[in-house]
Design a protein around this motif. Structure first.
Motif, PDB file in Angstrom:
ATOM      1  N   SER A 223       0.842  -1.217   0.000  1.00  9.16           N
ATOM      2  CA  SER A 223       0.000   0.000   0.000  1.00  9.16           C
ATOM      3  C   SER A 223       0.862   1.247   0.000  1.00  9.16           C
ATOM      4  O   SER A 223       0.544   2.231  -0.679  1.00  9.16           O
TER       5      SER A 223
ATOM      6  N   ASP B 133      -6.086  -1.237  -4.647  1.00  3.41           N
ATOM      7  CA  ASP B 133      -5.493  -1.815  -3.437  1.00  3.41           C
ATOM      8  C   ASP B 133      -6.473  -2.812  -2.816  1.00  3.41           C
ATOM      9  O   ASP B 133      -7.442  -2.427  -2.179  1.00  3.41           O
ATOM     10  N   GLU B 134      -6.231  -4.076  -3.045  1.00  2.00           N
ATOM     11  CA  GLU B 134      -7.093  -5.164  -2.580  1.00  2.00           C
ATOM     12  C   GLU B 134      -8.569  -4.920  -2.933  1.00  2.00           C
ATOM     13  O   GLU B 134      -9.436  -4.922  -2.057  1.00  2.00           O
TER      14      GLU B 134
HETATM   15 MG   LIG Z   1      -2.054  -2.759   2.231  1.00  2.00          MG
END
Ligand SMILES: [Mg+2]
Ligand SMILES: Nc1ncnc2c1ncn2[C@@H]1O[C@H](COP(=O)(O)OP(=O)(O)O)[C@@H](O)[C@H]1O
Length: 235
Positions: free
Chosen positions: A48, A170-171
């Motif tokens: 991240s 991000d995910e």
């Molecule tokens: Mg992360």
């Protein structure tokens, strides 16, 4: 071979004031136009942090990020905000839709940020994007009245409204069940193929990584594996 769109050079990141902890150790990375890259790695490995630095949501300690030849270091805060808004789309694990607005209004927000209001053709584009993510029946639903999978697909449509050259995800399927994961991933792949949008998608799902053009593995602030699965990207 497609042009390089994203290039990072020696990116490091330290957190903390008195005691500094280095969480990124000199990341050199190139992502080409139209490339769909998955990023894997244990929790805390720096995924991240790297994504946020590439997306100009955070500053690196050292090093430089170039997007289409522009160095992010050369832009001031206003310039960065504008560059981000026009060039990049973001999709997070939590969708951050504004609950009191409709799905269509949410998709228009990144456009409204710079344009102030939306012309009919932009509203039409928003509706088309919502159609593409399978939400044409939800345009006028309030964002908090649709399911989690639908909200994430609305967030994808929102990330596309300004026709960005790259999407940082991000995910994006982190909170979704298998069926919705499949729907969301397939929409991302469609966008990638149709618009030649470059993607960096952080995921814990090795199966999705295997279906990407390329995957990277991060460990303790370094890229420890980098593999092209689609040789076309290198042609
Ligand atoms: Mg992360
Ligand atoms: N704002 C912050 N302040 C201090 N440490 C942070 C901050 N953000 C992330 N970290 C630390 O940096 C490391 C990498 O975090 P992160 O990039 O979120 O990893 P990942 O996304 O791979 O799980 C972790 O050790 C995390 O605790």
């Amino acid at each position: 071979m497609a042009d390089v769109l994203i290039r990072t050079q020696g990116i490091t990141k330290d957190f903390g004031d008195k005691v500094k902890t280095r969480v990124l150790h000199g990341i050199d990375l190139e992502i080409r136009e139209g490339e769909f890259t998955a990023m894997l790695g244990a929790s805390g490995s720096g995924k991240s942090t790297l994504l946020n630095i590439i997306g100009a949501l955070d500053h690196s300690t050292e090093g430089e990020v170039f997007i289409g030849g522009t160095s992010l270091n050369d832009l001031d805060e206003d310039g960065l905000a504008m560059f981000r808004n026009r060039t990049m789309g973001f999709i997070f694990q939590s969708h951050f839709l504004l609950p009191q607005f409709t799905v269509l209004e949410n998709v228009l927000i990144p456009h409204l940020i710079y344009a102030g209001k939306a012309k009919p053709e932009v509203e039409k584009r928003a509706a088309e994007l919502l159609d593409m993510v399978g939400l044409s029946h939800r345009l006028n639903s309030r964002a908090n009245a649709i399911s989690g999978g639908e909200q994430q697909r609305a967030a994808i449509a929102r990330s596309l409204i300004n026709q960005p050259r790259m999407i940082l995800a991000d995910e994006p399927t982190g909170n979704l069940d298998t069926a919705n994961t499949e729907k969301v991933f397939s929409v991302l792949q469609t966008v990638n193929r149709q618009f030649k949008t470059s993607f960096i998608m952080v995921t814990h799902n090795p199966e999705l990584a295997q279906r990407s053009d390329r995957y990277l593995v991060m460990s303790d602030g370094r890229i420890v594996e980098d593999k092209y699965l689609n040789p076309k990207c290198l042609e």
